[in-house]
Scaffold this motif. Structure first.
Motif, PDB file in Angstrom:
ATOM      1  N   CYS A 115       0.807  -1.223   0.000  1.00 13.47           N
ATOM      2  CA  CYS A 115       0.000   0.000   0.000  1.00 13.47           C
ATOM      3  C   CYS A 115       0.836   1.268   0.000  1.00 13.47           C
ATOM      4  N   THR A 116       2.140   1.144   0.126  1.00 15.18           N
ATOM      5  CA  THR A 116       3.016   2.318   0.103  1.00 15.18           C
ATOM      6  C   THR A 116       4.067   2.262  -1.001  1.00 15.18           C
ATOM      7  N   THR A 118       6.869   0.769  -0.761  1.00 14.26           N
ATOM      8  CA  THR A 118       8.197   0.725  -0.146  1.00 14.26           C
ATOM      9  C   THR A 118       8.294  -0.537   0.699  1.00 14.26           C
ATOM     10  N   GLU A 206      12.171  11.491  -9.347  1.00 18.41           N
ATOM     11  CA  GLU A 206      10.770  11.896  -9.447  1.00 18.41           C
ATOM     12  C   GLU A 206       9.918  10.773 -10.039  1.00 18.41           C
ATOM     13  N   GLU A 209       9.376   8.117  -7.354  1.00 15.18           N
ATOM     14  CA  GLU A 209       8.372   8.500  -6.361  1.00 15.18           C
ATOM     15  C   GLU A 209       6.965   8.461  -6.945  1.00 15.18           C
ATOM     16  N   GLU A 210       6.816   8.920  -8.204  1.00 13.77           N
ATOM     17  CA  GLU A 210       5.502   8.866  -8.853  1.00 13.77           C
ATOM     18  C   GLU A 210       5.034   7.418  -9.018  1.00 13.77           C
ATOM     19  N   THR A 211       5.983   6.543  -9.338  1.00 18.46           N
ATOM     20  CA  THR A 211       5.640   5.133  -9.499  1.00 18.46           C
ATOM     21  C   THR A 211       5.164   4.534  -8.185  1.00 18.46           C
ATOM     22  N   LYS A 212       5.883   4.826  -7.112  1.00 26.74           N
ATOM     23  CA  LYS A 212       5.488   4.337  -5.795  1.00 26.74           C
ATOM     24  C   LYS A 212       4.111   4.859  -5.402  1.00 26.74           C
ATOM     25  N   MET A 213       3.891   6.142  -5.663  1.00 25.64           N
ATOM     26  CA  MET A 213       2.621   6.755  -5.285  1.00 25.64           C
ATOM     27  C   MET A 213       1.460   6.116  -6.043  1.00 25.64           C
ATOM     28  N   MET A 214       1.637   5.938  -7.342  1.00 26.73           N
ATOM     29  CA  MET A 214       0.591   5.327  -8.152  1.00 26.73           C
ATOM     30  C   MET A 214       0.347   3.880  -7.734  1.00 26.73           C
ATOM     31  N   GLY A 216       0.923   2.525  -4.778  1.00 25.13           N
ATOM     32  CA  GLY A 216       0.277   2.511  -3.481  1.00 25.13           C
ATOM     33  C   GLY A 216      -1.201   2.853  -3.563  1.00 25.13           C
ATOM     34  N   LYS A 217      -1.558   3.856  -4.368  1.00 26.24           N
ATOM     35  CA  LYS A 217      -2.963   4.258  -4.495  1.00 26.24           C
ATOM     36  C   LYS A 217      -3.813   3.149  -5.094  1.00 26.24           C
TER      37      LYS A 217
END
Length: 551
Positions: A115-116, A118, A206, A209-214, A216-217
């Protein structure tokens, strides 16, 4: 059933990755295998549980750790595979399986990784799961091969994956829709060809981080579809060690006894349970740190608050334990051994995570459209009452109670009728950093309640102050600021307790200062230690007289 699938293409990379990210060519095989083998992963014989559980653990770790290596055409399959992995983890959290190689704490860790985006699984855990997977009983659908054949197959997989045939049912659809699902990724990848190395590194970070965010969402959305929030809250409500403090909290808030490890024997027993208690509080901490608390309906809110208050109650027990053990030591400052230092660190972590859990819950309550500020202040009231009640117990500790002298119980019962805290001259000796942390939080909560009262102004119907030892009322109940303060003052002698905390803290600070100055020279240090030992011996021997004088 998914018999005949090439599981060796998915298992082999997990055994040979050696703690690094997966190869870009191995990821499509792994995610396709998980999707096509959903039935086998979720429903299998118990004898194969070690194999599947270790496979799920390693697959979750490596997929979360290899996001930047995922091909664009495999993202849809990746999300579907992650949803299957979450189904497995949620089921094992709810239904214990003796053969499962993943502990509850690790299951919660893996869910949070999905979900994160990481993961920080230790090399020891990775090696353990790898060994279990390697030597576990293999299901019939997995083709067992010798080492030589496995090496040949691994080379063939890399050669043939470049020209893999399209599966009409899955691959064509994924390729046609990948452009719409991953526009942000494609944009970042285009910018990844910059000539300036510094700019190129920034673009890569960047993009990562965008990949992780997407990632996780999308997985959070899948978790909500699986009703994961309710499952995680229910799991936290049924934890074994934390359940003890849950019952004690319910008993205390309803006006019953406020049980804490006040004797030396109870404190030593409590200290031995620090590690399992920390593991369960870590499960709650990881679960509540995910945005799964909503919707905060009344029943769900009560469950969440009860779990949170149980963690605070456990923190008070840790603080009392440390105080009791410190008061029985022969020197104010004693070098900690390896085991004692571990227990001390466990205790600090319990209190730190409990306070963080409280902060997470109160923030969610304040921002909730179903709860809001009124419920948040009710939570502050209950937490302030609990912490102040525990601090009152710490301040009132005496050597007679700790050493379980014959007449200590009668005197303790007599003092319990009087709500004023005991100011025994030895109480400051065990007052440590963990007690200070809890006292600081309690004062902050009292300040919030008083500030709310100041904003509300004088309430016309002041009413009659009702005395009592409990604080049981519906958490969603609408209360005025004055009513909250009134409930607190009727249960806690706030002014006397605050004065006792100031006196105790000042005495402990003076003692530590004297020891620090005395340690500058060996002669002064020896004299200081001798005085301290004499002081402690005199205090324990004269505890009965001091208790009678205070009465």
């Amino acid at each position: 059933m998914a018999g005949g699938l090439e599981w060796s293409r998915s298992v082999q990379p997990l055994l040979t990755t050696s703690h690094s990210v997966l190869d870009k060519k191995d990821i499509p095989e792994i995610v396709k295998t998980i999707v096509k083998s959903e039935t086998d992963i979720l429903e299998h014989e118990d004898q194969y549980e070690p194999f599947y559980s270790s496979f799920v653990a390693l697959a979750t770790h490596y997929l979360s750790h290899s996001l930047t290596a995922v091909p664009k055409t495999s993202w849809n399959n990746l999300y579907e595979a992650c949803k299957i992995l979450m189904k497995y983890l949620l089921d094992r959290l709810q239904n214990y399986n003796e053969g499962c190689a993943i502990t509850q704490k690790m299951q919660m860790f893996l869910l949070k990784s999905l979900c994160t985006g990481t993961t920080s699984m230790s090399k020891t855990d990775i090696s353990t799961f790898t060994a279990i997977l390697k030597f576990a009983k293999v299901p019939s659908i997995v083709r067992q091969e010798s080492d030589a054949v496995s090496e040949t197959t691994a080379v063939q997989v890399k050669e043939t994956s470049n020209c893999s045939r399209l599966d009409i049912g899955t691959d064509i659809f994924d390729q046609l829709t990948s452009a719409f699902n991953d526009l942000s990724l494609a944009k970042s990848q285009k910018n990844d060809t910059g000539e300036d190395e510094h700019v190129d590194a920034e673009i890569k970070d960047e993009f990562k981080e965008e990949t992780k965010m997407m990632f996780g969402k999308r997985n959070l959305h899948s978790l909500q579809q699986l009703d994961g929030g309710k499952t995680l809250v229910d799991v936290c409500s049924r934890l074994t060690f934390l359940g003890r403090y849950k019952e004690r909290y319910r008993d205390a808030i309803s006006g019953g006894s406020f049980i804490l490890p006040n004797t030396l024997s109870e404190a030593l027993t409590m200290r031995n349970s620090f590690l399992p208690l920390l593991n369960e509080i870590s499960i709650v901490w990881r679960a509540f740190s995910l945005p799964i608390l909503e919707p905060l309906t009344q029943k769900r809110m009560e469950n969440i608050v009860t779990v949170m208050m149980s963690c605070l109650y456990a923190s008070l027990s840790v603080a009392v334990t440390n105080t009791v053990i410190a008061m029985t030591s022969t020197a104010p400052v004693k070098p900690a051994t390896g085991k004692e230092e571990e227990n001390e660190n466990y205790g600090c972590s319990i209190i730190q995570k409990s306070l963080e859990i409280f902060g997470i819950v109160t923030s969610a309550v304040k921002s909730s459209s179903r709860a809001g500020g009124n419920v948040a202040q009710n939570v502050n009231l209950m937490a302030a009452w609990l912490l102040l009640k525990g601090l009152q117990n710490i301040i009132s500790l005496t050597p007679a109670v700790i050493l379980e002298r014959k007449d200590s119980k009668q005197k303790a019962d007599a003092k319990s009728k009087d709500s004023r805290p005991n100011s025994a001259k030895s109480s400051f000796q065990g007052f440590g950093a963990v007690s200070v942390a809890l006292a600081t939080k309690a004062l902050h909560l009292v300040e919030e309640l008083m500030n709310d009262l100041q904003l509300e102004g004088l309430y016309q119907d002041m009413g009659v102050s009702s005395s009592g030892s409990g604080l049981d009322f519906p958490i969603m109940q609408s209360e005025t600021a004055w009513r909250r303060v009134q409930k607190l003052l009727s249960n806690i002698p706030l002014v006397d307790l605050l004065l006792s905390l100031v006196t105790t803290s000042f005495k402990k600070a003076c003692l530590l200062r004297r020891l620090k100055l005395g340690s500058e020279t060996s002669e002064t240090s020896s004299s200081s230690a001798s005085d301290s030992i004499t002081f402690y011996e005199d205090d324990f021997s004269s505890s009965e007289d001091s208790s009678e004088d205070e009465e």
